[in-house]
Design a protein around this motif. Structure first.
Motif, mmCIF file in Angstrom:
data_model
loop_
_atom_site.group_PDB
_atom_site.id
_atom_site.type_symbol
_atom_site.label_atom_id
_atom_site.label_comp_id
_atom_site.label_asym_id
_atom_site.label_seq_id
_atom_site.Cartn_x
_atom_site.Cartn_y
_atom_site.Cartn_z
ATOM 1 N N UNK A 70 -152.597 -34.588 -30.069
ATOM 2 C CA UNK A 70 -151.568 -33.580 -30.350
ATOM 3 C C UNK A 70 -150.368 -34.188 -31.068
ATOM 4 N N UNK A 71 -149.718 -33.377 -31.875
ATOM 5 C CA UNK A 71 -148.472 -33.755 -32.549
ATOM 6 C C UNK A 71 -147.683 -32.489 -32.811
ATOM 7 N N UNK A 72 -146.374 -32.634 -32.876
ATOM 8 C CA UNK A 72 -145.519 -31.498 -33.224
ATOM 9 C C UNK A 72 -144.203 -32.037 -33.741
ATOM 10 N N UNK A 73 -143.445 -31.199 -34.419
ATOM 11 C CA UNK A 73 -142.151 -31.641 -34.899
ATOM 12 C C UNK A 73 -141.518 -30.655 -35.854
ATOM 13 N N UNK A 74 -140.375 -31.060 -36.340
ATOM 14 C CA UNK A 74 -139.607 -30.271 -37.295
ATOM 15 C C UNK A 74 -139.664 -30.955 -38.649
ATOM 16 N N UNK A 75 -139.878 -30.171 -39.680
ATOM 17 C CA UNK A 75 -139.929 -30.665 -41.056
ATOM 18 C C UNK A 75 -138.794 -29.997 -41.823
ATOM 19 N N UNK A 76 -137.876 -30.811 -42.372
ATOM 20 C CA UNK A 76 -136.757 -30.285 -43.158
ATOM 21 C C UNK A 76 -136.888 -30.791 -44.589
ATOM 22 N N UNK A 77 -136.765 -29.891 -45.544
ATOM 23 C CA UNK A 77 -136.976 -30.203 -46.955
ATOM 24 C C UNK A 77 -135.738 -29.803 -47.748
ATOM 25 N N UNK A 78 -135.413 -30.604 -48.769
ATOM 26 C CA UNK A 78 -134.315 -30.258 -49.674
ATOM 27 C C UNK A 78 -134.553 -30.915 -51.029
ATOM 28 N N UNK A 79 -133.845 -30.412 -52.058
ATOM 29 C CA UNK A 79 -133.809 -31.088 -53.352
ATOM 30 C C UNK A 79 -132.974 -32.347 -53.172
ATOM 31 N N UNK A 80 -133.444 -33.471 -53.695
ATOM 32 C CA UNK A 80 -132.728 -34.738 -53.562
ATOM 33 C C UNK A 80 -131.515 -34.780 -54.486
ATOM 34 N N UNK A 81 -130.497 -35.547 -54.092
ATOM 35 C CA UNK A 81 -129.272 -35.608 -54.904
ATOM 36 C C UNK A 81 -129.474 -36.343 -56.221
ATOM 37 N N UNK A 82 -130.523 -37.139 -56.352
ATOM 38 C CA UNK A 82 -130.764 -37.860 -57.599
ATOM 39 C C UNK A 82 -131.844 -37.212 -58.455
ATOM 40 N N UNK A 83 -132.160 -35.955 -58.172
ATOM 41 C CA UNK A 83 -133.147 -35.229 -58.963
ATOM 42 C C UNK A 83 -132.490 -34.762 -60.260
ATOM 43 N N UNK A 84 -133.081 -35.096 -61.422
ATOM 44 C CA UNK A 84 -132.494 -34.670 -62.698
ATOM 45 C C UNK A 84 -132.466 -33.150 -62.838
ATOM 46 N N UNK A 85 -131.576 -32.657 -63.671
ATOM 47 C CA UNK A 85 -131.491 -31.218 -63.923
ATOM 48 C C UNK A 85 -132.848 -30.707 -64.394
ATOM 49 N N UNK A 86 -133.262 -29.571 -63.866
ATOM 50 C CA UNK A 86 -134.548 -28.987 -64.231
ATOM 51 C C UNK A 86 -135.047 -28.074 -63.141
#
Length: 190
Positions: A70-86
């Motif tokens: 078994x496994x469980x958890x929270x996954x949080x996702x975001x755009x990274x601060x060093x991602x180029x414009x696009x």
């Protein structure tokens, strides 16, 4: 028993940020049952980063330990601060090596960072019936992030808002352009 990774109900909505700044994160939970791997690995598409809590440490991938299948958890996702414009999209992928699950990230946008120009001064002038303004100094870019290769060039043209006599009058400046290998990540308002 069949191994399963189940994602909590819901979806990730489009994210938005500005070059040099991460987006607001979006989180969901998962549970895994009858897993045969030793861990569940979470990966995100290019431009995004993932953490195991809202305030956690973000990276390209994260792992959750499998205990007794078994496994469980929270996954949080975001755009990274060093991602180029696009524009960026793809899937958050969770797998233990045997079974997997994905959650779609819709088209998300990193906008160019607005830069400012400093170091220019308007020279006082004697009324001549024209709006032409004369500048002194050298224009310098402010707000460039990550020591990006962004330069300013061009020959500025400046004009007072009108030809009438006055003090503290607004002027408009045009003629500057951005250059350098990272110019597409920035914009300048003149």
């Amino acid at each position: 028993l069949t191994p399963t990774i189940t994602l909590a109900a819901g979806s990730i909505t489009a994210m938005s940020s500005t070059d040099g700044t991460e987006s607001t994160n979006q989180c969901f939970t998962f549970t895994g049952a009858n897993l045969t791997g030793s861990s569940v690995t979470v990966t995100v598409p290019s431009g995004f980063e993932v953490a195991t809590s809202s305030g956690g440490i973000y990276a390209n991938s994260q792992t959750f330990t499998v205990t007794s299948g078994s496994a469980s958890g929270t996954v949080c996702v975001r755009l990274a601060n060093n991602t180029p414009a696009g524009t960026y999209s793809g899937n958050v992928s969770l797998t233990d090596g045997t079974t997997s699950a994905t959650r779609a990230i819709p088209s998300s946008t990193v906008n160019p960072k607005p830069l400012t120009i400093s170091g220019l001064f308007v020279v006082d002038k004697v009324y001549d019936g024209l709006t032409t303004a004369t500048l002194s100094g050298t224009g310098t870019l402010n707000g460039v992030v990550f020591a990006d290769d962004v330069t300013i060039s061009g020959t500025p043209t400046s004009n007072f808002v009108d030809k009438n006599v006055g003090t503290g009058k607004a002027i408009t400046i045009t003629g500057y352009t951005l250059g350098g290998t990272k110019a597409a990540n920035d914009s300048v308002s003149q």
